[in-house]
Design a protein around this motif. Sequence first.
Motif, mmCIF file in Angstrom:
data_model
loop_
_atom_site.group_PDB
_atom_site.id
_atom_site.type_symbol
_atom_site.label_atom_id
_atom_site.label_comp_id
_atom_site.label_asym_id
_atom_site.label_seq_id
_atom_site.Cartn_x
_atom_site.Cartn_y
_atom_site.Cartn_z
ATOM 1 N N THR A 27 0.464 4.297 12.778
ATOM 2 C CA THR A 27 1.075 4.327 11.447
ATOM 3 C C THR A 27 2.612 4.283 11.561
ATOM 4 O O THR A 27 3.303 3.567 10.818
ATOM 5 C CB THR A 27 0.639 5.591 10.687
ATOM 6 O OG1 THR A 27 -0.790 5.590 10.591
ATOM 7 C CG2 THR A 27 1.245 5.634 9.298
ATOM 8 N N THR A 28 3.155 5.064 12.518
ATOM 9 C CA THR A 28 4.611 5.052 12.732
ATOM 10 C C THR A 28 5.092 3.671 13.153
ATOM 11 O O THR A 28 6.107 3.148 12.649
ATOM 12 C CB THR A 28 4.998 6.084 13.798
ATOM 13 O OG1 THR A 28 4.526 7.380 13.398
ATOM 14 C CG2 THR A 28 6.498 6.143 14.003
ATOM 15 N N GLU A 29 4.396 3.061 14.096
ATOM 16 C CA GLU A 29 4.766 1.742 14.597
ATOM 17 C C GLU A 29 4.708 0.685 13.507
ATOM 18 O O GLU A 29 5.604 -0.166 13.377
ATOM 19 C CB GLU A 29 3.846 1.345 15.759
ATOM 20 C CG GLU A 29 3.926 2.247 16.974
ATOM 21 C CD GLU A 29 5.279 2.132 17.687
ATOM 22 O OE1 GLU A 29 6.001 1.137 17.466
ATOM 23 O OE2 GLU A 29 5.606 3.057 18.451
ATOM 24 N N VAL A 30 3.658 0.733 12.682
ATOM 25 C CA VAL A 30 3.502 -0.313 11.668
ATOM 26 C C VAL A 30 4.564 -0.176 10.586
ATOM 27 O O VAL A 30 5.027 -1.172 10.011
ATOM 28 C CB VAL A 30 2.075 -0.294 11.084
ATOM 29 C CG1 VAL A 30 1.882 0.855 10.101
ATOM 30 C CG2 VAL A 30 1.769 -1.621 10.385
ATOM 31 N N HIS A 31 4.999 1.080 10.295
ATOM 32 C CA HIS A 31 6.086 1.248 9.330
ATOM 33 C C HIS A 31 7.396 0.674 9.880
ATOM 34 O O HIS A 31 8.192 0.075 9.129
ATOM 35 C CB HIS A 31 6.263 2.740 8.982
ATOM 36 C CG HIS A 31 5.310 3.189 7.912
ATOM 37 N ND1 HIS A 31 4.118 3.806 8.167
ATOM 38 C CD2 HIS A 31 5.406 3.108 6.550
ATOM 39 C CE1 HIS A 31 3.513 4.100 7.042
ATOM 40 N NE2 HIS A 31 4.283 3.677 6.026
ATOM 41 N N LEU A 32 7.656 0.877 11.186
ATOM 42 C CA LEU A 32 8.866 0.321 11.792
ATOM 43 C C LEU A 32 8.844 -1.201 11.725
ATOM 44 O O LEU A 32 9.867 -1.852 11.424
ATOM 45 C CB LEU A 32 8.995 0.789 13.252
ATOM 46 C CG LEU A 32 9.270 2.300 13.463
ATOM 47 C CD1 LEU A 32 9.221 2.656 14.941
ATOM 48 C CD2 LEU A 32 10.635 2.676 12.867
ATOM 49 N N GLU A 40 -7.407 -0.558 1.151
ATOM 50 C CA GLU A 40 -6.914 0.824 1.110
ATOM 51 C C GLU A 40 -5.391 0.861 1.083
ATOM 52 O O GLU A 40 -4.791 1.696 0.393
ATOM 53 C CB GLU A 40 -7.455 1.587 2.311
ATOM 54 C CG GLU A 40 -7.092 3.071 2.267
ATOM 55 C CD GLU A 40 -7.613 3.823 3.480
ATOM 56 O OE1 GLU A 40 -7.351 5.043 3.581
ATOM 57 O OE2 GLU A 40 -8.285 3.184 4.333
ATOM 58 N N ALA A 41 -4.727 -0.045 1.825
ATOM 59 C CA ALA A 41 -3.263 -0.079 1.844
ATOM 60 C C ALA A 41 -2.724 -0.453 0.469
ATOM 61 O O ALA A 41 -1.713 0.109 0.014
ATOM 62 C CB ALA A 41 -2.787 -1.076 2.892
ATOM 63 N N LEU A 42 -3.322 -1.382 -0.195
ATOM 64 C CA LEU A 42 -2.890 -1.771 -1.540
ATOM 65 C C LEU A 42 -3.116 -0.639 -2.533
ATOM 66 O O LEU A 42 -2.360 -0.483 -3.494
ATOM 67 C CB LEU A 42 -3.643 -3.023 -1.998
ATOM 68 C CG LEU A 42 -3.295 -4.327 -1.237
ATOM 69 C CD1 LEU A 42 -4.230 -5.451 -1.677
ATOM 70 C CD2 LEU A 42 -1.829 -4.713 -1.476
ATOM 71 N N VAL A 71 -4.443 -0.328 11.189
ATOM 72 C CA VAL A 71 -3.566 0.406 10.266
ATOM 73 C C VAL A 71 -2.718 -0.640 9.547
ATOM 74 O O VAL A 71 -2.086 -1.485 10.189
ATOM 75 C CB VAL A 71 -2.654 1.416 10.995
ATOM 76 C CG1 VAL A 71 -1.750 2.111 9.986
ATOM 77 C CG2 VAL A 71 -3.496 2.437 11.757
ATOM 78 N N ALA A 72 -2.717 -0.600 8.223
ATOM 79 C CA ALA A 72 -1.997 -1.606 7.429
ATOM 80 C C ALA A 72 -1.132 -0.911 6.396
ATOM 81 O O ALA A 72 -1.501 0.148 5.867
ATOM 82 C CB ALA A 72 -2.994 -2.549 6.739
ATOM 83 N N VAL A 73 0.087 -1.507 6.135
ATOM 84 C CA VAL A 73 0.993 -1.002 5.090
ATOM 85 C C VAL A 73 1.520 -2.203 4.307
ATOM 86 O O VAL A 73 1.608 -3.323 4.831
ATOM 87 C CB VAL A 73 2.163 -0.214 5.700
ATOM 88 C CG1 VAL A 73 1.670 1.047 6.382
ATOM 89 C CG2 VAL A 73 2.965 -1.065 6.678
ATOM 90 N N PRO A 74 1.897 -2.006 3.057
ATOM 91 C CA PRO A 74 2.428 -3.105 2.254
ATOM 92 C C PRO A 74 3.914 -3.378 2.586
ATOM 93 O O PRO A 74 4.644 -2.479 3.033
ATOM 94 C CB PRO A 74 2.254 -2.607 0.831
ATOM 95 C CG PRO A 74 2.241 -1.132 0.930
ATOM 96 C CD PRO A 74 1.674 -0.802 2.264
ATOM 97 N N GLY A 88 10.810 -2.609 -4.486
ATOM 98 C CA GLY A 88 9.632 -2.199 -5.255
ATOM 99 C C GLY A 88 8.641 -3.297 -5.541
ATOM 100 O O GLY A 88 7.583 -3.060 -6.145
ATOM 101 N N LYS A 89 8.944 -4.514 -5.098
ATOM 102 C CA LYS A 89 8.046 -5.635 -5.346
ATOM 103 C C LYS A 89 7.245 -5.920 -4.082
ATOM 104 O O LYS A 89 7.804 -5.990 -2.998
ATOM 105 C CB LYS A 89 8.856 -6.867 -5.757
ATOM 106 C CG LYS A 89 7.994 -8.081 -6.046
ATOM 107 C CD LYS A 89 8.859 -9.275 -6.403
ATOM 108 C CE LYS A 89 8.015 -10.508 -6.647
ATOM 109 N NZ LYS A 89 8.846 -11.700 -6.940
ATOM 110 N N LEU A 90 5.929 -6.096 -4.255
ATOM 111 C CA LEU A 90 5.043 -6.372 -3.132
ATOM 112 C C LEU A 90 5.258 -7.798 -2.665
ATOM 113 O O LEU A 90 5.053 -8.754 -3.427
ATOM 114 C CB LEU A 90 3.556 -6.172 -3.541
ATOM 115 C CG LEU A 90 2.533 -6.438 -2.434
ATOM 116 C CD1 LEU A 90 2.689 -5.419 -1.308
ATOM 117 C CD2 LEU A 90 1.128 -6.377 -3.016
ATOM 118 N N GLU A 91 5.664 -7.927 -1.379
ATOM 119 C CA GLU A 91 5.903 -9.248 -0.822
ATOM 120 C C GLU A 91 4.818 -9.651 0.176
ATOM 121 O O GLU A 91 4.717 -10.809 0.553
ATOM 122 C CB GLU A 91 7.262 -9.262 -0.097
ATOM 123 C CG GLU A 91 8.447 -8.983 -0.994
ATOM 124 C CD GLU A 91 8.683 -10.095 -2.023
ATOM 125 O OE1 GLU A 91 8.111 -11.193 -1.848
ATOM 126 O OE2 GLU A 91 9.404 -9.838 -3.006
#
Length: 592
Positions: free
Chosen positions: A44-49, A112-114, A135-138, A143-146
Amino acid sequence: MQSFRIRLNVVFLLIIVSLLVTLGLYTAKLVQSIYIDVLEKHLTTEVHLIADDIVYGQLYKKPDVLGIRMKQFAEQLGARITVLAQNGKVLSDSDHSPATLPNHLNRPEIREALRTGTGHAIRYSATMNYDMMYVAVPLKQNGKLEGLVRIAIKITKVQETVRNLWLSLTGVLVLVLLLYSFISTRITRSITQPIEEITRVARDITRKQFRSRIATRAKGEIGQLAQAINSMALSLEQQMSAIQENEKRLEGILNNMVSGVMLISDTRRIVMMNVAVEEILGHDVRKYIGHLHQEVGKNSGLSMFIDRCFETGGKMREEIHLYYPEERILDVHLGAYASEDGHVKGVIVLLHDITSIRRLEKMRSEFVANVSHELRTPITSIKGFSETLLDGALEDPEISRTFLTIINEESDRLNRLVTDILDLSKIEQKKMPLKFETVDLVQLVHETVRLVREEARARDITIYLPLSISCILDGDRDRLQQVVLNLVSNAILYTPEGGEVTITVEDAGVNQVELKVSDTGIGIPAEHLTRIFERFYRVDKARSRESGGTGLGLAIVKHLVESHHGMITVESREEEGTVFTVQLPKRQIEHS
C-alpha cells in the motif's frame, strides 16, 4: 476406581491433544494473517508513492514515459505494476503489452479502490497463472479521477512460509499423537472391549438372537454388568422359547378350528383372524388384518353387534345370515375383554357355521311331515275299510273281496314305503355296505329290463336297449340294478301309451361310463328339476300315488350313484320327454 482414574487420564490426554492441535492451527493462521497484513501495508505504501509520482509528472498523459517509469519501479520492487485509465483500460503494464490485456475495471481490487480509495485482493491471476496479492489506488489530479495504479506481487513466499510452518506443526502433532495413541490404545482396549461385547450382545438381543453371550474376563463394575446381561439373555431366550411354543400351539389351534375367530382391538381394527373366518366370510385374512372391522362385517350386520359389544362391554350371542360368497347361517358369540381399570381393550368374535344344522333341522321337520303324510293315507284306507267290514260289509262276499283287495294293496304300499325309508336311511348313514365286483353294465341293463318288459308291453311302450356289446366297471351289482330299475320304471310310468324309452351305455372317457335313460313322456317343468331328487318330492302327486310310488325312488338313486362316486343329472322339456344321465367311474380303487 483404578479403572475410572485410567479412563479419566485418557480423557485429559485427549483434551490436551485437542488443545495442542487447536493451538497449532491458531498459530499457523495467525502467522499467515500477520505476514499477509505486513505485506499488504508495504505494498500500500509503495503504490501510493508510485501514484504520487505518476500524478506529479502527469505521466498518464505520456504513455511512452509512463511505460519506462513503471518498468523501473517494477525492477526495483520486484513487483508487477499496472496503470489504468479511469474507464479501466490498461495504459501501461510492467510485464505485458497494454494492447494484449483486457479491461480491468471489473477486477475486485479496482472496484474496491474506486469505492473506498484503496483496493486489496489475493486471487489467482489468469495472465500470470499463479496466485498474487493486488493493491490498487486511484490517480487523482485536483480531486479529479484520472486513472488507477495497481501493484501486484507473488505470494508464493508467503504460501511457502505458511506451508513450512504447517509441515512442522503437523510433524510434531503426528509424533505426539502416535506416541499417545499407542499408550491410550493399550489402556482403552481393556475398557472398550467388554463394552463392545456388551453392545454386540445387546444388539443381538434386539434382533431376537437370544443365544448370544458376552465373552469377557473383565472385573469390577463392567464384569458385573456383563454377567447381568448374560443372565438377562438366558432368561429372555427361555421366555421367548416358551412364547414361541405357545404361539405355535395357539396358531395351530386357531387354524384347525372349524369355527371362525376374530380379535378386534380398541381402535376397532382387526388384529387377528383365523383361516375359518376366511372360509366363512369369503375375505382374505392377510388383506384385512389391520383394517376396520366394518370392512368385513358391514354387509352381514356383524359390525353392528361388534360396536354394541364395545358399548356394553359384556357378552352377546346372535344369529346372522350371510348371502356372500354363499348363503350361510352363523351363530355369533361376542365377548369384550377389559383392562384392570375396566376399560374395554377389545372384542373377541366367535363364528359358528350352523347352516348345515339348520338345513338338517328343516330336512328332519320336512321328513317327519312327509312320512306322517305318506303313512297316513294307507293307514287311513286300511282302517276305514276294516271298520266298514266290521260294521256288516263282511256279509256281502263281493264287497268284502273288493275291500280286502284294497286293504292288501294299501298294505303292500305301506310295506314298500317303510322298506324305501329304511333303505334310504341305511344308504345315508353308510350302513349299507357296497360289495364291489366286476359288472357288465350292458348285460345288467338287459337283465333289469326283463323285469319291467311286461309292464311296458301292457302300455304299448317300446324299449330300446344299448347298442354296445359290453361295458365293464366296478360296482355293486344289486345296487346298480336298483338304479337302472328305478330309472326305467319311472320312464315307463310317465310315458303315455305308444311312447318310447331309450337306454344307452357309452364309454365316456379314460375312467368314465355314461348311462342314459330317456323317454318321450310328459316331461318335468323347469321349476321342478332342481328338487326331483328330494325325498317325497313329486311333480304329479296324484299320478304318483295312483301308481303306488313312494316319492323316494329318485332320492335312493341319487345316493346309490354317489356311493359309487358317480354323478346323476337330468334334462327335461314338458310334453317332449326326460333324459336321466348317470356317470360312473370304471375303477373304484382310485376313490378308495
